[in-house]
Design a protein around this motif. Structure first.
Motif, PDB file in Angstrom:
ATOM      1  N   VAL A  49       0.834  -1.205   0.000  1.00  0.00           N
ATOM      2  CA  VAL A  49       0.000   0.000   0.000  1.00  0.00           C
ATOM      3  C   VAL A  49       0.869   1.255   0.000  1.00  0.00           C
ATOM      4  O   VAL A  49       0.582   2.224  -0.711  1.00  0.00           O
ATOM      5  CB  VAL A  49      -0.947  -0.018   1.215  1.00  0.00           C
ATOM      6  N   ALA A  50       1.961   1.237   0.775  1.00  0.00           N
ATOM      7  CA  ALA A  50       2.873   2.395   0.791  1.00  0.00           C
ATOM      8  C   ALA A  50       3.476   2.628  -0.584  1.00  0.00           C
ATOM      9  O   ALA A  50       3.681   3.789  -0.997  1.00  0.00           O
ATOM     10  CB  ALA A  50       3.975   2.167   1.830  1.00  0.00           C
ATOM     11  N   ALA A  51       3.769   1.544  -1.315  1.00  0.00           N
ATOM     12  CA  ALA A  51       4.313   1.696  -2.669  1.00  0.00           C
ATOM     13  C   ALA A  51       3.295   2.380  -3.581  1.00  0.00           C
ATOM     14  O   ALA A  51       3.642   3.287  -4.354  1.00  0.00           O
ATOM     15  CB  ALA A  51       4.706   0.326  -3.225  1.00  0.00           C
ATOM     16  N   VAL A  52       2.043   1.974  -3.500  1.00  0.00           N
ATOM     17  CA  VAL A  52       0.997   2.597  -4.318  1.00  0.00           C
ATOM     18  C   VAL A  52       0.861   4.072  -3.978  1.00  0.00           C
ATOM     19  O   VAL A  52       0.711   4.929  -4.869  1.00  0.00           O
ATOM     20  CB  VAL A  52      -0.343   1.860  -4.110  1.00  0.00           C
TER      21      VAL A  52
ATOM     22  N   GLU B  58     -11.464  -8.327   4.875  1.00  0.00           N
ATOM     23  CA  GLU B  58     -10.985  -6.969   5.175  1.00  0.00           C
ATOM     24  C   GLU B  58      -9.570  -6.724   4.649  1.00  0.00           C
ATOM     25  O   GLU B  58      -9.232  -5.596   4.271  1.00  0.00           O
ATOM     26  CB  GLU B  58     -11.053  -6.681   6.678  1.00  0.00           C
ATOM     27  N   ASP B  59      -8.729  -7.779   4.626  1.00  0.00           N
ATOM     28  CA  ASP B  59      -7.385  -7.622   4.074  1.00  0.00           C
ATOM     29  C   ASP B  59      -7.436  -7.497   2.549  1.00  0.00           C
ATOM     30  O   ASP B  59      -6.688  -6.706   1.953  1.00  0.00           O
ATOM     31  CB  ASP B  59      -6.509  -8.807   4.478  1.00  0.00           C
ATOM     32  N   LEU B  60      -8.313  -8.251   1.918  1.00  0.00           N
ATOM     33  CA  LEU B  60      -8.511  -8.093   0.478  1.00  0.00           C
ATOM     34  C   LEU B  60      -9.000  -6.684   0.156  1.00  0.00           C
ATOM     35  O   LEU B  60      -8.549  -6.054  -0.806  1.00  0.00           O
ATOM     36  CB  LEU B  60      -9.525  -9.119  -0.024  1.00  0.00           C
ATOM     37  N   GLN B  61      -9.903  -6.188   0.999  1.00  0.00           N
ATOM     38  CA  GLN B  61     -10.442  -4.850   0.786  1.00  0.00           C
ATOM     39  C   GLN B  61      -9.353  -3.791   0.911  1.00  0.00           C
ATOM     40  O   GLN B  61      -9.341  -2.813   0.143  1.00  0.00           O
ATOM     41  CB  GLN B  61     -11.557  -4.587   1.802  1.00  0.00           C
TER      42      GLN B  61
ATOM     43  N   THR C 205      -8.816  -1.302  -2.099  1.00  0.00           N
ATOM     44  CA  THR C 205      -9.099   0.112  -1.835  1.00  0.00           C
ATOM     45  C   THR C 205      -7.886   0.983  -2.103  1.00  0.00           C
ATOM     46  O   THR C 205      -8.006   2.137  -2.540  1.00  0.00           O
ATOM     47  CB  THR C 205      -9.564   0.293  -0.375  1.00  0.00           C
ATOM     48  N   ALA C 206      -6.694   0.430  -1.865  1.00  0.00           N
ATOM     49  CA  ALA C 206      -5.462   1.191  -2.087  1.00  0.00           C
ATOM     50  C   ALA C 206      -5.171   1.400  -3.565  1.00  0.00           C
ATOM     51  O   ALA C 206      -4.305   2.210  -3.917  1.00  0.00           O
ATOM     52  CB  ALA C 206      -4.289   0.471  -1.426  1.00  0.00           C
TER      53      ALA C 206
END
Length: 351
Positions: free
Chosen positions: A33-36, A57-60, A64-65
């Protein structure tokens, strides 16, 4: 691998089989997510069965990111035989310059603890990285996905140069089903050619008849043949028992067998003289018959020396099986070998 994701400037490709919600997967999601968030394109391919324990929730969080995510071969009750084919490959590729492969997964079993699975991963640079990227997109298309990277991000990358550059020969070899298994055929070829040493480690050792015969023939012609296999710590004890039914004949031929004791050894490495193969492929009937696999082969005396040193060090934590003592094993042990061997034989007849 996480440090390489943090250095990514353009794109990250991740393909992995075993994923489950927990400390390890949350850590990887955080870095992806930080890379995105800093403008890197991230594309992720999970196997639907292997990632069954990844919570919604982890897939989300991934979706979402803005991470492009596909699940390979979703399970379906009407397609029983098709459900058996799984994407067992492991790949992290960053910016078209660096790739990692081995047996890694995103579960807490791989966390740094006293009981963590023992794993080996190789870091690759050079022309072979482009081969791994092509294979990723091929599998992505099999999962009915469309490439989402901008054209400018997918230009061929230069070969690494300079004083730290490697000079090894190597190639990517794949496997997909019994009749398309380049990994198995390549290993058999190298075993027949070996003149000094053969070392194999795999978490699931239920070898085919051809592989058993090749190992026995090598030992009889004077090659040192070593098998480094799981001990009592394994995630699938029945597979271990099914493979142990072949120990007697191998030991009688002069093959050395070591069972790793501290934890579950999950590494998949083959060494024949100066040839090495590292990747996702196990040498059990199920993986050979159904899974999508990929290994990196290397021909280099220096790298072979490093791998041999790893084997020699690892076997210090193993139980070295004595042929005579093995023949005196309990009746209950023999019964388990027979019963699980029968189950394995029946599984081979699945279509």
């Amino acid at each position: 691998m996480l440090a390489e994701i943090d250095r990514a400037q353009e794109y990250v490709l991740l393909e992995v089989y075993l994923v489950a919600s927990g400390e390890q997967s949350r850590l990887w999601i955080k870095h992806l997510v930080a890379a995105v968030q800093r403008g890197v394109q991230v594309v992720v391919l999970f196997d639907d069965f292997g990632a069954a324990e990844l919570l919604p929730e982890d897939l989300q969080r991934l979706q979402t990111a803005g991470i492009r995510l596909k699940r390979f071969n979703p399970l379906h009750w009407r397609k029983v035989s098709r459900n058996l084919m799984r994407d067992h490959r492991k790949l992290l590729l960053v910016d078209g310059r660096t790739a990692f492969t081995g047996g890694f997964g995103l579960t807490d079993e791989f966390c740094a603890s006293s009981n963590a699975w023992y794993e080996l991963v190789i870091r690759l640079q050079g022309p072979c990285v482009a081969d791994w990227e092509r294979l990723f997109w091929q599998t992505w298309r099999q999962a009915h996905g469309r490439p989402r990277l901008k054209a400018s991000s997918r230009k061929p990358r230069p070969v690494t140069t300079g004083p730290q550059a490697g000079t090894s020969e190597g190639r990517l070899v794949t496997g997909q089903g019994v009749y398309l298994h380049g990994i198995k055929l390549s290993l058999l070829r190298q075993i027949h050619r070996a003149r000094q040493r053969i070392w194999l480690t795999t978490p699931y050792f239920v070898p085919s008849y051809r592989l058993r015969q090749a190992l026995i023939a090598a030992a009889r012609r004077g090659v040192e043949v070593h098998l480094l296999l799981p001990g009592p710590r394994t995630d699938h004890p029945p597979v271990r028992f099914a493979g142990q039914r072949f120990y007697s004949r191998l030991l009688k031929a002069g093959v050395h067998i070591y069972e790793y004791q501290p934890s579950f050894i999950h590494a998949k490495v083959s060494l024949c003289d100066d040839w090495i193969s590292i990747g996702s492929c196990n040498f059990d009937h199920w993986g050979i018959r159904w899974n999508l696999e990929a290994n990196q082969e290397i021909l280099d005396p220096a790298v072979a020396g490093q791998v041999l040193e790893w084997f020699e060090t690892t076997r210090l934590d193993c139980l070295w099986l004595d042929p005579q003592l093995w023949e005196e094993r309990s009746r209950w042990q023999r019964i388990r070998e027979y019963l699980w061997g029968l189950v394995d034989a029946l599984a081979q007849r699945l279509r």
